[in-house]
Motif scaffolding. Structure first.
Motif, PDB file in Angstrom:
ATOM      1  N   ARG A 161     -29.804  -0.729 -46.578  1.00  0.00           N
ATOM      2  CA  ARG A 161     -29.356  -1.608 -45.433  1.00  0.00           C
ATOM      3  C   ARG A 161     -29.690  -3.082 -45.612  1.00  0.00           C
ATOM      4  O   ARG A 161     -31.061  -3.152 -46.142  1.00  0.00           O
ATOM      5  N   GLU A 193     -31.203  -3.240 -41.683  1.00  0.00           N
ATOM      6  CA  GLU A 193     -32.604  -2.685 -41.601  1.00  0.00           C
ATOM      7  C   GLU A 193     -33.359  -3.570 -40.458  1.00  0.00           C
ATOM      8  O   GLU A 193     -33.996  -3.205 -39.780  1.00  0.00           O
ATOM      9  N   ARG A 205     -35.452  -5.077 -34.870  1.00  0.00           N
ATOM     10  CA  ARG A 205     -35.073  -3.843 -35.718  1.00  0.00           C
ATOM     11  C   ARG A 205     -34.270  -2.946 -34.821  1.00  0.00           C
ATOM     12  O   ARG A 205     -34.571  -3.015 -33.374  1.00  0.00           O
TER      13      ARG A 205
END
Length: 209
Positions: A161, A193, A205
């Motif tokens: 990611r 990510e 996140r």
């Protein structure tokens, strides 16, 4: 922190702003890529009456930090607000990548936000970008309008990611938790990510509240 085995991202605190009784940090980010060292945004190096009146900032200029300015190969401005381009003059002669829309807006008499003498500091050399650009292998510039019409982010491909260096695509985490601008929605669609932001100490996140 490591974005992949060969690309690292390092946040550097360059200012504290005072906003509605709270202290808001200002970060720039150094991306170490196998082919170049990239600086995303440049902070501020001096006080300006307009900035003092709005934010009463405390500055930690790049010119006074343990950073080899001559070792920066490329600069990326996410946008041209004062706290993101006030150190551009430190990199005179180096290519500074910015979306053409942002550069045009900064030179428009209809826009009040730019400090023109910082945008057009002596020796500053802009490379106007139209839309997405693969800057280096695994490193893309992606338009992310919202905070400004010409806002852009840096997408670092990690093999998994991606990691995003987002500037002010979001000013606080909640704007990515519940995205509403075109830029925020575009960043979330990347399924990153994590996302480094200019005004947060830690990266956002998915799932962070």
């Amino acid at each position: 922190m490591s974005a992949s085995g060969s690309i690292t991202i390092t946040p550097i605190l360059v200012a504290d702003l005072h906003v509605e009784g709270e202290v808001m940090p200002v970060y720039v980010h150094v991306i170490d890529h196998p082919d170049a060292r990239i600086l995303v945004d440049t902070g501020m190096t001096e006080l300006h009456p307009a900035v003092v009146a709005a934010f009463n900032p405390r500055l930690y200029p790049l010119s006074e930090q343990d950073l080899d300015l001559a070792g920066i190969d490329i600069v990326v401005n996410t946008h041209l607000h004062a706290d993101h381009c006030g150190g551009n003059h430190l990199f005179a002669g180096k290519p500074i990548y910015v979306q053409r829309r942002e550069l045009d807006d900064a030179h428009s008499d209809e826009k009040e936000y730019p400090i023109r003498e910082w945008v057009d500091a002596p020796g500053v050399r802009y490379v106007p970008v139209d839309g997405e650009l693969e800057l280096l292998a695994g490193l893309r510039l992606v338009p992310a309008p919202g905070h400004t019409a010409g806002m852009q982010v840096v997408v670092v491909e990690t093999g998994g990611r991606p990691v995003v260096v987002g500037g002010d695509v979001a000013v606080w985490f909640g704007e990515l938790d519940e995205p509403h601008t075109e830029g925020q929605l575009r960043v979330r669609a990347l399924d990153p990510e994590l996302v480094w932001l200019a005004h947060e100490h830690e990266p956002w996140r998915p799932g962070t509240l």
